[in-house]
Design a protein around this motif. Structure first.
Motif, PDB file in Angstrom:
ATOM      1  N   LYS A   4       0.836  -1.205   0.000  1.00 56.83           N
ATOM      2  CA  LYS A   4       0.000   0.000   0.000  1.00 56.83           C
ATOM      3  C   LYS A   4       0.867   1.250   0.000  1.00 56.83           C
ATOM      4  O   LYS A   4       2.019   1.214   0.409  1.00 56.83           O
ATOM      5  CB  LYS A   4      -0.924   0.000   1.229  1.00 56.83           C
ATOM      6  CG  LYS A   4      -2.047  -1.010   1.115  1.00 56.83           C
ATOM      7  CD  LYS A   4      -2.439  -1.501   2.489  1.00 56.83           C
ATOM      8  CE  LYS A   4      -3.084  -2.867   2.404  1.00 56.83           C
ATOM      9  NZ  LYS A   4      -2.903  -3.647   3.626  1.00 56.83           N
ATOM     10  N   ASN A   5       0.244   2.310  -0.412  1.00 55.82           N
ATOM     11  CA  ASN A   5       0.949   3.579  -0.526  1.00 55.82           C
ATOM     12  C   ASN A   5       1.546   4.002   0.818  1.00 55.82           C
ATOM     13  O   ASN A   5       0.840   4.259   1.787  1.00 55.82           O
ATOM     14  CB  ASN A   5      -0.026   4.628  -1.029  1.00 55.82           C
ATOM     15  CG  ASN A   5       0.693   5.883  -1.472  1.00 55.82           C
ATOM     16  OD1 ASN A   5       1.700   6.261  -0.872  1.00 55.82           O
ATOM     17  ND2 ASN A   5       0.207   6.505  -2.517  1.00 55.82           N
ATOM     18  N   SER A   7       3.159   6.767   1.633  1.00 53.40           N
ATOM     19  CA  SER A   7       2.971   8.164   2.026  1.00 53.40           C
ATOM     20  C   SER A   7       1.600   8.349   2.671  1.00 53.40           C
ATOM     21  O   SER A   7       1.433   9.152   3.588  1.00 53.40           O
ATOM     22  CB  SER A   7       3.136   9.081   0.820  1.00 53.40           C
ATOM     23  OG  SER A   7       1.953   9.118   0.063  1.00 53.40           O
ATOM     24  N   THR A   8       0.619   7.612   2.165  1.00 54.19           N
ATOM     25  CA  THR A   8      -0.712   7.692   2.776  1.00 54.19           C
ATOM     26  C   THR A   8      -0.653   7.193   4.206  1.00 54.19           C
ATOM     27  O   THR A   8      -1.198   7.803   5.126  1.00 54.19           O
ATOM     28  CB  THR A   8      -1.731   6.860   1.983  1.00 54.19           C
ATOM     29  OG1 THR A   8      -1.794   7.327   0.639  1.00 54.19           O
ATOM     30  CG2 THR A   8      -3.095   6.946   2.617  1.00 54.19           C
ATOM     31  N   ARG A   9       0.032   6.094   4.385  1.00 49.26           N
ATOM     32  CA  ARG A   9       0.185   5.525   5.715  1.00 49.26           C
ATOM     33  C   ARG A   9       0.818   6.539   6.678  1.00 49.26           C
ATOM     34  O   ARG A   9       0.348   6.745   7.789  1.00 49.26           O
ATOM     35  CB  ARG A   9       1.061   4.271   5.636  1.00 49.26           C
ATOM     36  CG  ARG A   9       1.140   3.517   6.938  1.00 49.26           C
ATOM     37  CD  ARG A   9       2.167   2.394   6.850  1.00 49.26           C
ATOM     38  NE  ARG A   9       2.715   2.096   8.158  1.00 49.26           N
ATOM     39  CZ  ARG A   9       2.227   1.163   8.964  1.00 49.26           C
ATOM     40  NH1 ARG A   9       1.221   0.441   8.596  1.00 49.26           N
ATOM     41  NH2 ARG A   9       2.761   0.980  10.156  1.00 49.26           N
ATOM     42  N   ARG A  11       0.822   9.734   6.327  1.00 45.06           N
ATOM     43  CA  ARG A  11      -0.099  10.855   6.520  1.00 45.06           C
ATOM     44  C   ARG A  11      -1.129  10.501   7.594  1.00 45.06           C
ATOM     45  O   ARG A  11      -1.492  11.325   8.423  1.00 45.06           O
ATOM     46  CB  ARG A  11      -0.784  11.181   5.193  1.00 45.06           C
ATOM     47  CG  ARG A  11      -1.128  12.650   5.045  1.00 45.06           C
ATOM     48  CD  ARG A  11      -1.565  13.011   3.638  1.00 45.06           C
ATOM     49  NE  ARG A  11      -2.736  12.296   3.196  1.00 45.06           N
ATOM     50  CZ  ARG A  11      -2.764  11.439   2.176  1.00 45.06           C
ATOM     51  NH1 ARG A  11      -1.657  11.174   1.499  1.00 45.06           N
ATOM     52  NH2 ARG A  11      -3.877  10.835   1.831  1.00 45.06           N
ATOM     53  N   ILE A  12      -1.590   9.231   7.558  1.00 42.76           N
ATOM     54  CA  ILE A  12      -2.544   8.781   8.566  1.00 42.76           C
ATOM     55  C   ILE A  12      -1.926   8.882   9.955  1.00 42.76           C
ATOM     56  O   ILE A  12      -2.516   9.441  10.881  1.00 42.76           O
ATOM     57  CB  ILE A  12      -2.971   7.321   8.303  1.00 42.76           C
ATOM     58  CG1 ILE A  12      -3.786   7.218   7.015  1.00 42.76           C
ATOM     59  CG2 ILE A  12      -3.775   6.782   9.480  1.00 42.76           C
ATOM     60  CD1 ILE A  12      -4.029   5.789   6.557  1.00 42.76           C
ATOM     61  N   ALA A  36      -6.642  13.021   7.483  1.00 39.81           N
ATOM     62  CA  ALA A  36      -5.687  12.460   6.521  1.00 39.81           C
ATOM     63  C   ALA A  36      -6.195  12.580   5.082  1.00 39.81           C
ATOM     64  O   ALA A  36      -5.537  12.147   4.140  1.00 39.81           O
ATOM     65  CB  ALA A  36      -5.405  11.001   6.867  1.00 39.81           C
ATOM     66  N   ILE A  38      -8.676  11.073   3.540  1.00 40.10           N
ATOM     67  CA  ILE A  38      -9.115   9.844   2.873  1.00 40.10           C
ATOM     68  C   ILE A  38     -10.440   9.436   3.491  1.00 40.10           C
ATOM     69  O   ILE A  38     -10.882  10.034   4.465  1.00 40.10           O
ATOM     70  CB  ILE A  38      -8.108   8.686   3.031  1.00 40.10           C
ATOM     71  CG1 ILE A  38      -7.863   8.421   4.521  1.00 40.10           C
ATOM     72  CG2 ILE A  38      -6.822   8.966   2.293  1.00 40.10           C
ATOM     73  CD1 ILE A  38      -7.020   7.214   4.785  1.00 40.10           C
ATOM     74  N   HIS A  46      -5.231   0.099   5.688  1.00 40.44           N
ATOM     75  CA  HIS A  46      -3.871   0.249   6.216  1.00 40.44           C
ATOM     76  C   HIS A  46      -3.708  -0.358   7.605  1.00 40.44           C
ATOM     77  O   HIS A  46      -2.639  -0.854   7.950  1.00 40.44           O
ATOM     78  CB  HIS A  46      -3.491   1.726   6.268  1.00 40.44           C
ATOM     79  CG  HIS A  46      -3.343   2.343   4.917  1.00 40.44           C
ATOM     80  ND1 HIS A  46      -2.163   2.386   4.239  1.00 40.44           N
ATOM     81  CD2 HIS A  46      -4.259   2.910   4.094  1.00 40.44           C
ATOM     82  CE1 HIS A  46      -2.327   2.969   3.065  1.00 40.44           C
ATOM     83  NE2 HIS A  46      -3.606   3.304   2.958  1.00 40.44           N
TER      84      HIS A  46
END
Lengths: 194, 194
Positions: A4-5, A7-9, A11-12, A36, A38, A46
């Motif tokens: 999984k991405n 950067s998203t993780r 950011r979360i 975040a 999303i 995630h």
DNA sequence: AGATTACTTTACACCATGTCAAGTTGACGG
DNA sequence: CCGTCAACTTGACATGGTGTAAAGTAATCT
């Protein structure tokens, strides 16, 4: 490494940490998702659940703040007493940064076995720092009589608990430096003999 | 005086207390109802909500255990130091009995403003006991230098918090007498000068 | 072009608290 | 003996947060 991405993780984790540290009421999954940017459901892509997310936040904080380096510093102190003081300063200054997550995890402890295990694990790690400081005191022959090393560790561990910090710092309104100074003096008087 | 059946009310309070003190996981309204042998809905005929029920349990406990009498005892101590020790013994021996309710109320603090206010009120009352002990120390000129009376009260208050008791007693497995003895000695060293 | 990744949207099950409304039961007064 | 009232029961339902499930979309890789 997850597919999984990444950067998203991150950011979360950062969003969750920010929200938790603000301390404005309970932080829900939907709050974290919104922060975040999303959907709430994407959080579950995630992290399997809230407990795991919170635990991930603490691990993330450890990395960001380089806990190991902080602790290494206190290990280099020349005497047991100095080491005790350094340990209290190091941990005491770390508490404010993990306080939000700590609160959330502690609140989950009752219902959620996983959250409880995670928190206990972290506190056990912290306790080792206390044990090491006590051991250094004992090696110098400075440990107060009438207190076994285990008891001394328990006592120091309790004195340095997040709850006590919360109470003195937030409920009583002590400044952080005062908290550190008084805790150092209290621990010295409680643990050091003579 | 409510027009509702007084014995049912007492049965509810006693059942709730018993369940809470057992500490076997979270205590739900339905659990309390079952233990009191009434329907869950009937609880709401006696208490508007969970927070009010828990608060009523604490008040009930105060009555049953005659808290005032306990405190009066510590007020009669001949010296500040003796008074400090007596106060620690009195409060420290009361904690085990309110612990279950205390846990439940503390867990509600985050979401429920009423529960928070109730708990803070009770802790403020406890704090007065700490303040009185510190004042007695100061009157004897025994208060440690470098610590204002307010700070000393804050410190004692934190040392005697339910959380610290929980940690030493439950997490570390200390016997009750040991908890009292070490806390007395720790407080003496932390607060008394010379 | 087809498959895969990282999402979104919608819908729903679960669980505890708390509300609402319509019974039931037993005691007491007239 | 009847009516009433207090103290309860039963059943249904709203709410709010967590977690699951499934179908759709948009970008990227091959």
């Amino acid at each position: 490494m997850s597919r999984k991405n990444e950067s998203t993780r991150n950011r979360i984790l950062k969003s969750a940490w920010t929200l938790l540290e603000k301390g404005e009421g309970p932080v829900r999954m939907s709050d974290i998702a919104k922060a975040a940017k999303i959907s709430r459901q994407a959080l579950y892509l995630h992290f399997p659940n809230r407990a795991d997310l919170l635990i991930a936040v603490t691990r993330h904080l450890d990395e960001v703040h380089d806990v190991e380096a902080r602790l290494a510093e206190s290990r280099m102190a020349p005497s047991g007493v100095k080491r005790l003081q350094a340990w209290i300063a190091a941990w005491g200054d770390y508490i404010p940064q993990i306080h939000g997550v700590a609160r959330a995890l502690m609140a989950m402890r009752d219902h959620d076995a996983e959250a409880r295990a995670a928190w206990e694990g972290r506190m056990a790690a912290m306790r080792e720092g206390c044990a090491a400081a006590v051991a250094a005191l004992e090696a110098d022959g400075d440990l107060r009589e009438g207190l076994s090393p285990v008891e001394a560790t328990d006592l120091l561990w309790s004195l340095l608990s997040v709850r006590v910090w919360e109470q003195l710092r937030l409920d009583c309104g002590w400044p952080q430096e005062r908290y550190i100074a008084v805790t150092q003096e209290t621990a010295r008087r409680a643990l050091v003999g003579g």
